[in-house]
Design a protein around this motif. Structure first.
Motif: not given
Length: 603
Positions: A530-536, A573-577
């Motif tokens: 989930x984290x890696x998906x959200x981080x792109x 990361x910082x620009x991701x959801x």
């Protein structure tokens, strides 16, 4: 991500300092041994008033206050008793326990050692000494007194629990679970053992769903018995769209992994629809505590309240939705839910398993962490958020990530909690190291600064066909910035299995280090996905062991791709959801409103 297994435990009360003859002393001791601390306090005060110059009144009142959560009040009474009998072993034992609670660790060690010196035949003294060493993170020293305590009393639940804690903290979680399971066979409702056994079962691959559910149900059953059917809720307005009082119940309003995910929730949730109450269960506060307190609409330091009193406090605050962030982890106050203090109780963030509490009606998760039917894993209903169920806020004043690859062979790394480094994780990582022959593995964690955990892992990797010379270890660093700086020594981070990392995954990405995760079939093994998906970066997710090894080996051999990750991951990361606090807050508000709507329909 939560506080992990239970804290080291000590006996509830050392044996009475003398064979009491007075009726008042006898009844006070009986109440203490039965855990009825408030009633014991009342009698101890009467005893002290009747005989203000005698030792027993000070000793018993200090014990009653300490075991009812008022250690600061207990300390001066215990010291006064010490002035009367400076060489009393049980009093030194009690002083060690009080000092532990107040985190006066040097004083705790001195009193525990003195108790053993005065009376070396008392197993409780050895157990207390082992518990002190455990909390001081000096596990190598804890082994001897704990094994001595068990040699004297093989059925000492507290010593068994503490020895299991040493094992689990030092990469022997399977052995810890076996020992606890064996100890529970003749006494399956032993609370001291269950409070450690239940959360530990989330870590090894071999713990079955049936076993994990049974342990959770046993813990929940004990809490139900204690609450005795209480329903303290004072909420009467079940309008679906009204402003809600949301209580956030946590031990981790402090410098802790949960704080990185609490911060955006507290900061960005709309105050038009929600009033956030921070319910802090930890008496130790730091700069992060003060920051998070400032983000709450109302703050409640409930660390000194016993479960029934805490439940009453929550009920009096008329909390509509109580978010429990701890489950069965160390420091959690999940038991208060058994008193039904809020209109509804929801499990969130800090615990990967079920609470099995009938009062906890929902868990907030997402569509990646919990994909299939989970009815065999949870008694709670699952609200699956769109997007990741977490939002990461690393704060400010961050060290810059390393932008170029280090020279030499690839270094894999893990900074995950050592309890997660079980045999399945060692087997997985060993396959990666065998597939990349010149690579090394760097493992950081507080236990890696000693001798026991590194020795355990060296032996296990050697058995898996990997030379111990390819392993490097580092212990705790002084500051958060120093910790992040250690990622400069890592090219690729490897996640644990089956219980994956959370904060360590986010901080690795923050420092420009790609993280490989193995997505399993349930929540504990899918948070990384989930984290890696959200981080792109979903390309870093493997769905099988073979795929994990192939992805890790492929990335290790692709210097150009590694360089891109090292230079772009932080910004991505910082620009991701995953780091978009306002957007996350809107989705979380939708989740809260949805479960509240359900509650209104039940009324």
């Amino acid at each position: 991500m939560g506080g992990g297994p239970s804290e080291p435990t000590v006996g509830r009360l050392p044996p009475p300092p003398s064979q009491p003859t007075a009726d008042l002393r006898t009844r006070t001791q009986e109440l203490l041994n039965a855990g009825r601390f408030l009633q014991a306090e009342e009698l101890a005060r009467r005893l002290l008033q009747a005989k203000p110059r005698e030792f027993d009144g000070y000793y018993l009142l200090a014990a009653a206050l300490h075991f009812s959560g008022r250690s600061e009040q207990a300390m001066p009474l215990a010291k006064q008793a010490l002035g009367m009998q400076p060489n009393h072993p049980q009093l030194h034992n009690l002083l060690a326990q009080i000092s532990l609670k107040l985190r006066k660790l040097d004083d705790a060690l001195a009193h525990a050692k003195r108790a053993v010196e005065i009376e070396p035949r008392d197993p409780m003294g050895h157990n207390t000494l082992g518990a002190v060493y455990l909390i001081r993170e000096e596990a190598e020293h804890a082994m001897e007194p704990l094994t001595t305590a068990l040699r004297m009393n093989p059925f000492d639940s507290s010593a068994i629990n503490n020895l299991a804690r040493v094992m689990s903290d030092h990469c022997m979680v399977e052995e810890a679970c076996v020992m606890l399971d064996r100890a529970l066979q003749p006494d399956p409702q032993n609370f001291v053992l269950l409070q450690n056994y239940t959360p530990l079962l989330n870590y090894p691959l071999g713990a079955s769903v049936v076993t994990r559910m049974a342990a959770a149900r046993s813990m929940a059953g004990i809490f139900q018995q204690r609450a005795n059917g209480a329903n303290l809720c004072k909420v009467t307005d079940f309008s679906p769209q009204r402003k809600l009082r949301v209580g956030v119940l946590s031990f981790d309003f402090r410098m802790h992994s949960c704080a990185f995910f609490l911060r955006p929730l507290l900061r960005y949730v709309s105050r038009e629809g929600f009033e956030l109450h921070g319910l802090c269960c930890n008496s130790l506060h730091d700069d992060v505590t003060h920051e998070l307190r400032g983000l709450c609409d109302k703050w409640h330091d409930v660390s000194a309240l016993a479960p029934a009193a805490l439940a009453k406090h929550i009920a009096d605050a008329k909390i509509d939705v109580l978010l429990d962030l701890g489950g069965y982890t160390s420091g959690s106050r999940l038991e208060v839910c058994a008193f039904s203090p809020a209109a509804m109780h929801v499990s969130y963030m800090g615990y990967p398993g079920t609470t099995a509490m009938p009062q906890v009606s929902w868990r907030i998760v997402d569509r990646v962490t919990d994909t299939a039917d989970q009815s065999d894993l949870f008694t709670e209903r699952l609200h699956r958020m769109d997007g990741c169920f977490l939002c990461y806020d690393p704060g400010t004043s961050l060290p810059e990530p390393r932008k170029v690859k280090r020279g030499g062979p690839v270094t894999f790394g893990s900074f995950s909690a050592t309890t997660k480094i079980c045999s399945a994780t060692v087997e997985l990582w060993a396959k990666v190291l065998r597939a990349v022959p010149e690579s090394t593995l760097f493992i950081k964690g507080w236990a890696m600064g000693g001798e026991l955990a590194p020795a355990t892992l060296r032996k296990r990797f050697e058995a898996a066909g990997v030379s111990a010379a390819r392993l490097r270890f580092a212990g705790r660093t002084k500051t958060g910035a120093d910790h992040l700086r250690m990622y400069d020594q890592v090219d690729i981070a490897l996640d644990t299995t089956p219980y994956v990392g959370t904060t360590t995954t986010c901080e690795a990405l923050l420092m420009g280090v790609p993280v490989m995760t193995l997505a399993g079939s349930e929540h504990r093994s899918r948070v990384g996905a989930s984290l890696l998906t959200a981080a792109g970066v979903p390309e870093l997710i493997a769905n099988s062991t073979d795929e994990f090894v192939a992805l890790a080996a492929g990335l290790a051999g692709d210097e150009a791709k590694l360089a891109v990750y090292h230079t772009t991951l932080r910004e991505q990361l910082l620009g991701s959801s995953l780091c978009d606090g306002p957007a996350f807050a809107k989705r979380f508000e939708t989740a809260l409103r949805s479960v509240w709507q359900w509650r209104c329909e039940q009324q």
